[in-house]
Design a protein around this motif. Sequence first.
Motif, PDB file in Angstrom:
ATOM      1  N   GLY A 211      42.049  46.229  31.429  1.00 14.59           N
ATOM      2  CA  GLY A 211      42.104  47.582  30.876  1.00 14.59           C
ATOM      3  C   GLY A 211      43.251  47.771  29.918  1.00 14.59           C
ATOM      4  O   GLY A 211      43.688  48.893  29.659  1.00 14.59           O
ATOM      5  N   ASP A 212      43.745  46.668  29.364  1.00 17.11           N
ATOM      6  CA  ASP A 212      44.861  46.728  28.425  1.00 17.11           C
ATOM      7  C   ASP A 212      44.329  47.125  27.045  1.00 17.11           C
ATOM      8  O   ASP A 212      43.233  46.714  26.653  1.00 17.11           O
ATOM      9  CB  ASP A 212      45.541  45.358  28.356  1.00 17.11           C
ATOM     10  CG  ASP A 212      46.989  45.442  27.881  1.00 17.11           C
ATOM     11  OD1 ASP A 212      47.469  46.569  27.662  1.00 17.11           O
ATOM     12  OD2 ASP A 212      47.627  44.388  27.744  1.00 17.11           O
ATOM     13  N   ASP A 213      45.089  47.897  26.315  1.00 11.82           N
ATOM     14  CA  ASP A 213      44.705  48.303  24.961  1.00 11.82           C
ATOM     15  C   ASP A 213      44.772  47.081  24.054  1.00 11.82           C
ATOM     16  O   ASP A 213      45.856  46.546  23.809  1.00 11.82           O
ATOM     17  CB  ASP A 213      45.649  49.396  24.460  1.00 11.82           C
ATOM     18  CG  ASP A 213      45.179  50.011  23.142  1.00 11.82           C
ATOM     19  OD1 ASP A 213      44.432  49.345  22.405  1.00 11.82           O
ATOM     20  OD2 ASP A 213      45.568  51.163  22.856  1.00 11.82           O
ATOM     21  N   THR A 214      43.626  46.619  23.555  1.00  9.72           N
ATOM     22  CA  THR A 214      43.609  45.409  22.743  1.00  9.72           C
ATOM     23  C   THR A 214      44.323  45.596  21.405  1.00  9.72           C
ATOM     24  O   THR A 214      44.776  44.621  20.806  1.00  9.72           O
ATOM     25  CB  THR A 214      42.156  44.954  22.489  1.00  9.72           C
ATOM     26  OG1 THR A 214      41.420  46.037  21.894  1.00  9.72           O
ATOM     27  CG2 THR A 214      41.486  44.549  23.795  1.00  9.72           C
ATOM     28  N   ARG A 215      44.422  46.849  20.945  1.00 11.22           N
ATOM     29  CA  ARG A 215      45.116  47.097  19.677  1.00 11.22           C
ATOM     30  C   ARG A 215      46.623  47.206  19.877  1.00 11.22           C
ATOM     31  O   ARG A 215      47.402  46.757  19.036  1.00 11.22           O
ATOM     32  CB  ARG A 215      44.581  48.379  19.026  1.00 11.22           C
ATOM     33  CG  ARG A 215      43.138  48.264  18.523  1.00 11.22           C
ATOM     34  CD  ARG A 215      42.608  49.597  18.057  1.00 11.22           C
ATOM     35  NE  ARG A 215      42.569  50.567  19.155  1.00 11.22           N
ATOM     36  CZ  ARG A 215      42.165  51.820  19.031  1.00 11.22           C
ATOM     37  NH1 ARG A 215      41.787  52.270  17.847  1.00 11.22           N
ATOM     38  NH2 ARG A 215      42.145  52.620  20.076  1.00 11.22           N
ATOM     39  N   LYS A 216      47.026  47.816  20.987  1.00  7.76           N
ATOM     40  CA  LYS A 216      48.444  47.922  21.324  1.00  7.76           C
ATOM     41  C   LYS A 216      48.635  47.501  22.784  1.00  7.76           C
ATOM     42  O   LYS A 216      48.880  48.337  23.658  1.00  7.76           O
ATOM     43  CB  LYS A 216      48.938  49.358  21.109  1.00  7.76           C
ATOM     44  CG  LYS A 216      48.905  49.814  19.653  1.00  7.76           C
ATOM     45  CD  LYS A 216      49.451  51.232  19.517  1.00  7.76           C
ATOM     46  CE  LYS A 216      49.432  51.673  18.061  1.00  7.76           C
ATOM     47  NZ  LYS A 216      49.973  53.072  17.918  1.00  7.76           N
ATOM     48  N   PRO A 217      48.482  46.221  23.058  1.00  8.76           N
ATOM     49  CA  PRO A 217      48.572  45.750  24.445  1.00  8.76           C
ATOM     50  C   PRO A 217      49.949  45.973  25.055  1.00  8.76           C
ATOM     51  O   PRO A 217      50.970  45.870  24.370  1.00  8.76           O
ATOM     52  CB  PRO A 217      48.253  44.252  24.326  1.00  8.76           C
ATOM     53  CG  PRO A 217      48.593  43.901  22.924  1.00  8.76           C
ATOM     54  CD  PRO A 217      48.264  45.113  22.113  1.00  8.76           C
ATOM     55  N   ARG A 218      49.951  46.283  26.351  1.00  7.67           N
ATOM     56  CA  ARG A 218      51.206  46.503  27.066  1.00  7.67           C
ATOM     57  C   ARG A 218      51.423  45.482  28.176  1.00  7.67           C
ATOM     58  O   ARG A 218      52.521  45.405  28.719  1.00  7.67           O
ATOM     59  CB  ARG A 218      51.218  47.915  27.670  1.00  7.67           C
ATOM     60  CG  ARG A 218      51.065  49.039  26.670  1.00  7.67           C
ATOM     61  CD  ARG A 218      51.225  50.381  27.352  1.00  7.67           C
ATOM     62  NE  ARG A 218      50.989  51.500  26.443  1.00  7.67           N
ATOM     63  CZ  ARG A 218      51.172  52.775  26.766  1.00  7.67           C
ATOM     64  NH1 ARG A 218      51.566  53.080  27.985  1.00  7.67           N
ATOM     65  NH2 ARG A 218      50.936  53.721  25.891  1.00  7.67           N
ATOM     66  N   ILE A 219      50.363  44.771  28.530  1.00  6.42           N
ATOM     67  CA  ILE A 219      50.482  43.812  29.636  1.00  6.42           C
ATOM     68  C   ILE A 219      50.675  42.393  29.104  1.00  6.42           C
ATOM     69  O   ILE A 219      51.670  41.744  29.423  1.00  6.42           O
ATOM     70  CB  ILE A 219      49.244  43.879  30.553  1.00  6.42           C
ATOM     71  CG1 ILE A 219      49.106  45.295  31.138  1.00  6.42           C
ATOM     72  CG2 ILE A 219      49.374  42.862  31.691  1.00  6.42           C
ATOM     73  CD1 ILE A 219      47.866  45.489  31.983  1.00  6.42           C
ATOM     74  N   ILE A 220      49.729  41.915  28.324  1.00  8.75           N
ATOM     75  CA  ILE A 220      49.872  40.601  27.689  1.00  8.75           C
ATOM     76  C   ILE A 220      50.152  40.868  26.219  1.00  8.75           C
ATOM     77  O   ILE A 220      49.243  41.154  25.436  1.00  8.75           O
ATOM     78  CB  ILE A 220      48.614  39.742  27.871  1.00  8.75           C
ATOM     79  CG1 ILE A 220      48.287  39.581  29.358  1.00  8.75           C
ATOM     80  CG2 ILE A 220      48.825  38.361  27.245  1.00  8.75           C
ATOM     81  CD1 ILE A 220      47.013  38.803  29.633  1.00  8.75           C
ATOM     82  N   VAL A 221      51.409  40.785  25.865  1.00  5.62           N
ATOM     83  CA  VAL A 221      51.866  41.194  24.538  1.00  5.62           C
ATOM     84  C   VAL A 221      51.943  39.997  23.603  1.00  5.62           C
ATOM     85  O   VAL A 221      52.404  38.914  23.992  1.00  5.62           O
ATOM     86  CB  VAL A 221      53.254  41.864  24.644  1.00  5.62           C
ATOM     87  CG1 VAL A 221      53.757  42.263  23.262  1.00  5.62           C
ATOM     88  CG2 VAL A 221      53.170  43.089  25.547  1.00  5.62           C
ATOM     89  N   ASN A 222      51.487  40.198  22.379  1.00  6.14           N
ATOM     90  CA  ASN A 222      51.563  39.156  21.355  1.00  6.14           C
ATOM     91  C   ASN A 222      52.764  39.425  20.462  1.00  6.14           C
ATOM     92  O   ASN A 222      52.825  40.447  19.776  1.00  6.14           O
ATOM     93  CB  ASN A 222      50.274  39.133  20.521  1.00  6.14           C
ATOM     94  CG  ASN A 222      50.304  38.044  19.453  1.00  6.14           C
ATOM     95  OD1 ASN A 222      51.092  37.108  19.550  1.00  6.14           O
ATOM     96  ND2 ASN A 222      49.459  38.177  18.450  1.00  6.14           N
ATOM     97  N   LEU A 223      53.729  38.523  20.485  1.00  7.56           N
ATOM     98  CA  LEU A 223      54.883  38.628  19.607  1.00  7.56           C
ATOM     99  C   LEU A 223      54.589  37.802  18.365  1.00  7.56           C
ATOM    100  O   LEU A 223      54.578  36.575  18.418  1.00  7.56           O
ATOM    101  CB  LEU A 223      56.139  38.121  20.324  1.00  7.56           C
ATOM    102  CG  LEU A 223      56.449  38.841  21.656  1.00  7.56           C
ATOM    103  CD1 LEU A 223      57.630  38.205  22.345  1.00  7.56           C
ATOM    104  CD2 LEU A 223      56.716  40.317  21.399  1.00  7.56           C
TER     105      LEU A 223
END
Length: 240
Positions: A211-223
């Motif tokens: 249920g993570d926001d794919t546009r602004k993820p908060r759990i698995i974050v892409n740096l």
Amino acid sequence: MEGVKILTVDDEIGILKLLDITLRKENFTNIDSASNGKDTLQLIKDNHYDIILLDIMLPDISGFELCTAIRNHTNTPIIFVSARSTDFDKLTGLGLGGDDYITKPFNPLEVVARIKAILRRQKMYENTQQQLEAKFDFGYFTLNPETATLIVNKLPVECTAKELELLQFFCKNPNRIFTTSQLYELVWGNDVYGEEKTVTIHISKLRKKLGDDTRKPRIIVNLRGIGYKFIPPKEESLCE
């Protein structure tokens, strides 16, 4: 390898023979083969396999459709082996539940390396499972490796074995940054023939299931330009 059972699926008899010879040279002696979707599904219903090598262009059904049908019966790792080499094909195969993707023409030893990597990681995963007594509980979601169950917002979520393994790796290494190549090596167990898109697709699928926001993820974050980081969630922050 004793006890390991492999199913090869391809409409080219030459490819099936090549795979059979190569695998037997590497001591994989328990091998079944099929050249169409109908026979494949029957074999899967009648047997348990540890690895499935699956072509896409079959005479009676697309390998993509067959993958979906297989996933209704088993979570056995599927490695696509196909002449279709576009990014779209790779993303489609992985998105439908494939664990890896090899393009033709291929080095037979590459296939063996991918198979051994998957089996090695599965063995390590199973050994870890036996040692675990507690589950990962982050409030918003819980992961129980011992029972291979994921609960998100109090609801069970179905995942493939590789998705669970990747999520478990993140849970065990919170707030640490890993590149896609590191994740492929550490979770898939292969640092030679790694496909970074494999990692990207599995992370995308995990985000949706969490249920993570794919546009602004908060759990698995892409740096950007660095890698991925798992940030343990807080239920109230996700509900904002």
